[in-house]
Design a protein around this motif. Structure first.
Motif, short mmCIF file in Angstrom:
data_model
loop_
_atom_site.label_atom_id
_atom_site.label_comp_id
_atom_site.label_asym_id
_atom_site.label_seq_id
_atom_site.Cartn_x
_atom_site.Cartn_y
_atom_site.Cartn_z
N GLU A 1 0.99 -1.22 -0.06
CA GLU A 1 -0.02 0.01 0.11
C GLU A 1 0.72 1.19 -0.03
OE1 GLU A 1 -2.56 -0.24 3.46
OE2 GLU A 1 -3.35 -2.26 2.63
N THR A 2 1.90 1.37 0.91
CA THR A 2 2.69 2.30 0.79
C THR A 2 3.32 2.38 -0.53
OG1 THR A 2 3.18 1.78 3.23
CG2 THR A 2 4.70 3.56 2.14
N VAL A 3 3.94 1.40 -1.05
CA VAL A 3 4.56 1.84 -2.49
C VAL A 3 3.82 2.43 -3.55
CG1 VAL A 3 5.13 0.43 -4.60
CG2 VAL A 3 5.91 -0.54 -2.23
N ASP A 4 2.33 1.94 -3.29
CA ASP A 4 1.47 2.61 -4.22
C ASP A 4 1.12 4.00 -3.85
OD1 ASP A 4 0.51 0.39 -5.88
OD2 ASP A 4 -0.72 -0.47 -4.40
N SER A 5 0.89 4.36 -2.50
CA SER A 5 0.63 5.82 -2.40
C SER A 5 1.86 6.66 -2.69
CB SER A 5 0.58 5.91 -0.86
OG SER A 5 1.89 5.63 -0.21
N LEU A 6 3.18 5.88 -2.85
CA LEU A 6 4.45 6.71 -3.09
C LEU A 6 4.71 6.76 -4.72
CD1 LEU A 6 6.93 5.50 -0.23
CD2 LEU A 6 5.97 7.93 -0.54
N LYS A 7 3.93 6.50 -5.38
CA LYS A 7 3.93 6.16 -6.80
C LYS A 7 4.45 7.52 -7.41
CE LYS A 7 1.46 5.63 -10.88
NZ LYS A 7 0.09 5.31 -11.59
N PRO A 8 3.81 8.85 -7.15
CA PRO A 8 4.26 9.83 -7.85
C PRO A 8 5.72 10.35 -7.40
CG PRO A 8 2.22 10.35 -6.77
CD PRO A 8 2.54 8.99 -6.39
N GLU A 9 6.06 10.21 -6.14
CA GLU A 9 7.51 10.25 -5.76
C GLU A 9 8.48 9.25 -6.37
OE1 GLU A 9 5.18 10.14 -3.69
OE2 GLU A 9 4.95 11.77 -2.18
N PHE A 10 8.09 7.88 -6.65
CA PHE A 10 8.86 7.19 -7.27
C PHE A 10 9.30 7.54 -8.73
CE2 PHE A 10 7.96 3.30 -4.01
CZ PHE A 10 8.66 3.87 -3.02
N ILE A 11 8.34 7.93 -9.32
CA ILE A 11 8.25 8.35 -10.79
C ILE A 11 9.24 9.72 -10.83
CG2 ILE A 11 7.10 9.40 -12.63
CD1 ILE A 11 4.85 7.36 -12.13
N GLN A 12 9.11 10.43 -9.79
CA GLN A 12 9.79 11.63 -9.90
C GLN A 12 11.50 11.21 -9.58
OE1 GLN A 12 9.09 14.84 -10.49
NE2 GLN A 12 11.52 15.34 -10.56
N ARG A 13 11.68 10.38 -8.67
CA ARG A 13 13.06 9.80 -8.37
C ARG A 13 13.50 9.43 -9.72
NH1 ARG A 13 12.84 6.81 -3.51
NH2 ARG A 13 13.57 8.54 -2.37
N LEU A 14 12.89 8.56 -10.41
CA LEU A 14 13.32 7.94 -11.79
C LEU A 14 13.66 9.05 -12.87
CD1 LEU A 14 14.25 5.55 -13.32
CD2 LEU A 14 11.78 5.29 -13.97
N SER A 15 12.71 9.88 -12.69
CA SER A 15 12.87 10.86 -13.82
C SER A 15 14.13 11.77 -13.40
CB SER A 15 11.75 12.13 -13.55
OG SER A 15 11.80 13.24 -14.19
#
Ligand SMILES: [Zn+2]
Ligand SMILES: [Zn+2]
Ligand SMILES: [Zn+2]
Ligand SMILES: [Zn+2]
Lengths: 478, 478
Positions: B9-23
């Motif tokens: 659930e936490t991974v799902d909620s952090l999706k925007p941050e994770f995409i930003q990190r990859l970006s």
């Protein structure tokens, strides 16, 4: 014969002037391969025109050939056309030569400046780019005119001269000109003499009566849409390079025998008369080992077999592969599309079109055997026919007499393995006999570093060219 | 399991941050192949260190590797070493990834700027160089740490991290470092997990337990001292290109079967258990036709045969020829010296040294058959062993559980046809089991234009990496 001796004496007396004339020509770096050097090729044409004018030539033209194909506005160098003599009672002899040279840089390994004729009287040698190919012979003709004049002898023939500036770069534009002028500028030509090849060896003069043709082919095999990684795809897909190796391997055996069915049958059988010509030829096959850099890779063990393989039998060479990995190092690519290039040197009586059919059929059959899903395309890239003349015709008879008179020996009758396409073109355009009458020796290094012409060949060559004109004038035209 | 759900659930909620990190990571053009881009690779290492510091990693080092071989003073990029967690009661898991990327230029045909992560939520895709190879997976590990932290769950293992910056350029300097640190920085490692490969297809998650090795060979055939003219020498000398074509043609048949005697015998027989693994694998051989650019060049007709040929049988590919004419057009050269390059992909139980002997003997035998006077030299250019693990060991068991928990299916057990040499090096240096746990899909185009990572693979991948750490912590080490 009195006339001829006078001519020979005059040639000897003019030796310093003749060497100076060659030196002036070598000083013009008329390299046809580089656009940068193009003005020098043009300059060389103008220099030649000036020489011709001074000697009394007439109808001199600098014939423009237009823009070089594949370039924006690079003009081809002009062809020099000129006539010397206009006597309806004399024969008209067409002579051809080229004013351009191969590229040369001191850094390539020359011992001397390639564009300074360096004369070593003691060694009987003159070094310089173009000395033997083909400025020596072209200027040889000019020298012969001068010697006849200064000797006070009536010039024996009318000369029709054609000197081009693109021979080392494919004679661009010349074929069209020669065919177009066949019954115009070249009208009435009785015989053609070209001095642009070499003695077989270093000691014995030769006359050359044959050249092989060349059909160049490309086999293209296409597999995937783009190069693949051999880790991922190795073992699951048909690979063009594997297929191509297998097809190329079927073309010729390890002894040089072409394996394409039907080619052998087209080759003219050796007659007794022809075979006997080979016995007398002055050639030591050890020279071949020298010519191949000291490595003995001759597939034949006798002089006769070696020369016949070079001159009168077809050969097949594989030149390389386009599209495969060709760099240094190790790359694990599966090339998507590869083209194998090979050529067949042709001889009488190989029919060029029929040869194409046999090659295509063979390649298609061998490829089909592989059961590969790759796609095959085989095509002719370019072709040029062989040329063979009768070494006993009147043109050769005159040249034999000239050789005997100058060198005291019968010339060897040779052929060459390579092509000089202009030979066949002149024969067809003028409908007359062509003779190849070389000036230089087999070791002159025409396209190599330290190109040279022996002084004795230069002076003897001028005499031979002049004597040839003397004898052809006497000869009954066949 | 409650913990794991919270983590997901936490991974799902952090999706925007994770995409930003990859970006942020994709925006650094860390191309290792060009000296010019080297500072960007270094920058990428520093960026990673900053991320690790922020997440609470410790013992962080930027390990310098010195000057790149073959260059004057080009420094290799540093290797990032880091630890996360230091609990003697937890297992120590080594993870490896790489921070450098393949070259990429918009002009190569990219639809978007390769160094701007372009996210298309509707298509579930993120485009960008390094998105799937290998920045997505490396950042996946960082994301997993962050998600565990933010979920308030105790991190299940101690992580030992090794991220290099030269993977796309031969992992220069890494092997020495890994072996040197085997009982130092990497001391106590229980298992290794590498996320740097791909699903076989596009729908089914996989775990990878095998890689082929690669022995690369060069056959050099030397004839004359320098290139020869085929007109003059064709038909009289042995030609290296002809000999080489004939030798290359004997290496493998048209169906990919290696013709070198003795190689077959070294290949491990297929066991029943192994064969059965292939039945279940989700793969449609039609995908292969797509992968090869729409041309069907598959030599096999079934899924099983195709995959076995790629993964567990050796293959031989011919890559090209050095020294022959390789340009466009038609050149009538007889190349003096040519080197044919080919490689053999190796599998259990091919002994690399014995393979060399068989290859050398075969090539020498086939060359001898030709009776050529050319000279032969055959040599190994480089080699690298195959790697195969037991897909039923504890490391794989943990990964299977993780895959099931995230994707709801059993992972396919795959091998790869290519090599990832670092796999074997980590296995040997740490004396522990290595698992390859890919994040992206088979169509990600790792080294091509328009490289992409599906958003669902990225987020599902973070979950899978995190779940793997959860299950490996529970697993009994074998
Ligand atoms: Zn020439
Ligand atoms: Zn030439
Ligand atoms: Zn990678
Ligand atoms: Zn990569």
């Amino acid at each position: 014969m009195a006339d001829l001796n006078k001519f020979f004496e005059t040639v000897d007396s003019l030796k310093p002037e003749f060497i100076q004339r060659l030196s002036d020509a070598v000083a013009i770096p008329s390299v046809s391969a580089d656009a940068e050097h193009r003005p020098e090729v043009v300059k060389m044409a103008h220099w030649t025109v000036d020489q011709l004018k001074a000697l009394g030539a007439h109808d001199i033209e600098l014939r423009e050939l237009g823009v070089q194909e594949g370039t924006e506005d690079l003009q081809l160098p002009p062809v020099v056309l000129a006539k010397y003599g206009n006597d309806a009672n004399k024969k008209n002899i067409l002579i051809y030569g080229h004013l351009d040279v191969q590229p040369a840089l001191k850094e390539d390994g020359w011992n001397t400046d390639p564009f300074v004729l360096t004369v070593d009287e003691e060694k009987d040698v003159m070094y310089g780019r173009g000395s033997t190919d083909d400025k020596g012979p072209v200027i040889g003709w000019l020298n012969a005119i001068e010697a006849y004049k200064k000797a006070g002898i009536d010039f024996p023939v009318n000369l029709v001269m054609c000197f081009e500036g693109m021979e080392e770069s494919g004679s661009l534009g010349l074929e069209q000109l020669v065919f177009a002028e066949g019954d115009k500028y070249f009208k009435g030509v009785d015989a053609v003499c070209i001095s642009d090849n070499y003695w077989l060896g270093t000691t014995h003069p030769v006359l050359t009566y044959g050249l092989r043709g060349c059909n160049y082919y490309s086999i293209t095999i296409t597999g995937p849409g783009a190069d693949l990684h051999s880790g991922v795809f190795g073992g699951i897909v048909n690979e063009p390079m594997i297929d191509l190796s297998k097809v190329l391997a079927t073309l010729v055996d390890g002894k040089g025998k072409i394996q394409i069915e039907g080619v052998d049958k087209m080759v003219a059988p050796v007659t007794e008369e022809e075979r006997s010509r080979y016995d007398d030829i002055h050639y030591d096959i050890k020279e071949l080992t020298e010519a191949t850099g000291g490595n003995d890779i001759n597939m034949h063990s006798t002089k006769e077999d070696t020369l016949m393989a070079r001159w009168r039998y077809p050969s097949l060479s594989i030149h390389g592969i386009e599209g495969a990995f060709s760099g240094a190092g190790a790359k694990t690519v599966i090339p998507a599309k590869v083209s194998g290039k090979f050529s067949i040197r042709t001889v009488p009586n190989i029919n060029s079109k029929m040869l194409d059919e046999l090659v295509f059929a063979h390649v298609e059959k061998e490829f089909a055997k592989l059961g590969s899903k790759c796609k095959l395309n085989v095509e002719l890239v370019h072709d040029g026919d062989y040329w063979v003349s009768d070494p006993n015709n009147w043109n050769f008879t005159a040249a034999k007499k000239a050789t005997k008179a100058v060198w005291g020996v019968e010339p060897d009758l040779t052929r060459e393995g390579g092509s000089i396409p202009i030979t066949l073109i002149f024969e067809q355009a003028t409908k007359s006999d062509v003779l190849l009458l070389p000036m230089g020796r087999g070791d002159d290094g025409a396209h190599s570093i330290n190109e040279k012409l022996n002084i004795s060949n230069y002076i003897g060559g001028v005499k031979t060219l002049g004597a040839y004109l003397h004898y052809i004038a006497e000869e009954k035209k066949e």
